[in-house]
Design an enzyme around this catalytic site. Structure first.
Site, mmCIF file in Angstrom:
data_model
loop_
_atom_site.group_PDB
_atom_site.id
_atom_site.type_symbol
_atom_site.label_atom_id
_atom_site.label_comp_id
_atom_site.label_asym_id
_atom_site.label_seq_id
_atom_site.Cartn_x
_atom_site.Cartn_y
_atom_site.Cartn_z
ATOM 1 C CB ILE A 17 46.564 49.058 21.088
ATOM 2 C CG1 ILE A 17 47.496 50.108 21.709
ATOM 3 C CG2 ILE A 17 47.067 47.647 21.365
ATOM 4 C CD1 ILE A 17 47.468 50.136 23.232
ATOM 5 C CG ASN A 30 48.759 36.325 31.931
ATOM 6 O OD1 ASN A 30 49.899 35.914 32.183
ATOM 7 N ND2 ASN A 30 48.169 36.115 30.764
ATOM 8 N N GLY A 38 42.030 38.930 24.485
ATOM 9 C CA GLY A 38 41.919 40.388 24.474
ATOM 10 C C GLY A 38 43.091 41.080 23.802
ATOM 11 C CB VAL A 39 44.624 44.399 24.430
ATOM 12 C CG1 VAL A 39 45.026 44.356 25.879
ATOM 13 C CG2 VAL A 39 45.525 45.324 23.636
ATOM 14 C CG ASP A 40 48.462 39.273 26.875
ATOM 15 O OD1 ASP A 40 49.520 39.574 26.291
ATOM 16 O OD2 ASP A 40 48.431 38.516 27.868
ATOM 17 C CB THR A 128 37.754 47.609 30.953
ATOM 18 O OG1 THR A 128 38.388 47.657 29.664
ATOM 19 C CG2 THR A 128 38.222 48.776 31.783
ATOM 20 N N GLY A 129 38.386 44.165 30.414
ATOM 21 C CA GLY A 129 37.912 43.026 29.622
ATOM 22 C C GLY A 129 37.750 41.812 30.515
ATOM 23 C CB VAL A 130 39.814 38.714 30.683
ATOM 24 C CG1 VAL A 130 39.895 37.457 31.532
ATOM 25 C CG2 VAL A 130 39.745 38.344 29.203
ATOM 26 C CE1 TYR A 131 43.002 38.765 34.445
ATOM 27 C CE2 TYR A 131 44.404 40.632 34.961
ATOM 28 C CZ TYR A 131 44.254 39.294 34.691
ATOM 29 O OH TYR A 131 45.371 38.474 34.674
#
Ligand code: AR6
Length: 184
Positions: A17, A30, A38-40, A128-131
């Site tokens: 992204i 978070n 992840g994306v963060d 949809t990743g860590v969470y």
């Protein structure tokens, strides 16, 4: 893969992204806006330390960002008008209001983008990743929420012309393509 809903182009893009081109990108953050994996992690790495500094200022000013809510920062050194940090639900099996909270992530982010006059916005596959939110259900919620948002807005208060679902994982991209096909 592209489809028009009213005057808005919805597209599915496979990739990172931070490399997308447009006005605003959404981050799957978070509650503390501390950055993470992840994306963060990818957004903070690519945008530089200014994003973390602005996140710290938001934390000081208002405390945590609740799941379903969102906060706006600049894009640091990334070429966007800004970053919308939304907090997805942590998947707990589906009985903890996760579906409604995930839908809220999309509507809150879209409202924020519209208030900023955004013409384009890109979403990652929030939650949809860590969470651990199940991918298919999450995609269904994402597309439904975005389509509903577009249909409920009048042309006069809808600056958005392009909304992208940027999928890092090929299986997510396939799920979104199929969902958008069914919107045609
Ligand atoms: N571009 C687009 N999508 C990406 C990228 C990227 N560069 N990298 C990963 N993804 P996640 P969450 C996808 O875990 O589940 C963080 O630590 C990834 O494949 O990033 O909402 C935060 O700090 C997946 O499909 O977000 C929070 O603590 C999607 O992004 C927590 O993770 C979301 O996965 C949030 O968890």
């Amino acid at each position: 893969m592209q489809v028009h809903i009213e005057q808005v182009l919805l597209e599915v893009i496979e990739g990172d992204i931070t490399r997308w081109q447009g006005d605003y990108i959404v981050n799957a953050a978070n509650s503390g806006l501390y950055g993470g994996g992840g994306v963060d992690g990818a957004i903070h790495r690519a945008g530089g330390r200014r994003i973390a500094e602005e996140c710290a200022a938001i934390r000081q000013r208002q405390g945590k960002v609740l799941p379903g809510d969102a906060a706006l920062t600049s894009a640091g050194s990334l070429p966007f008008r800004g970053i919308i940090h939304t907090v997805g639900p942590i998947w707990k099996g589906g009985s903890a209001n996760e579906t409604a909270v995930l839908a809220e992530c999309y509507s809150t982010s879209l409202n924020l983008a519209c208030a900023e006059g955004a013409q384009s916005i890109a979403f990652p596959n929030i939650g949809t990743g860590v969470y651990n939110f199940p991918k298919s259900a999450a995609a269904q919620i994402a597309v439904t929420s975005v389509v509903r948002f577009i249909r409920e807005k009048t042309a006069a208060n809808m600056p958005l012309k392009r909304i992208a679902f940027v999928c890092f994982e090929p299986d997510n991209a396939a799920i979104y393509r199929e969902l958008l096909e069914s919107c045609r």
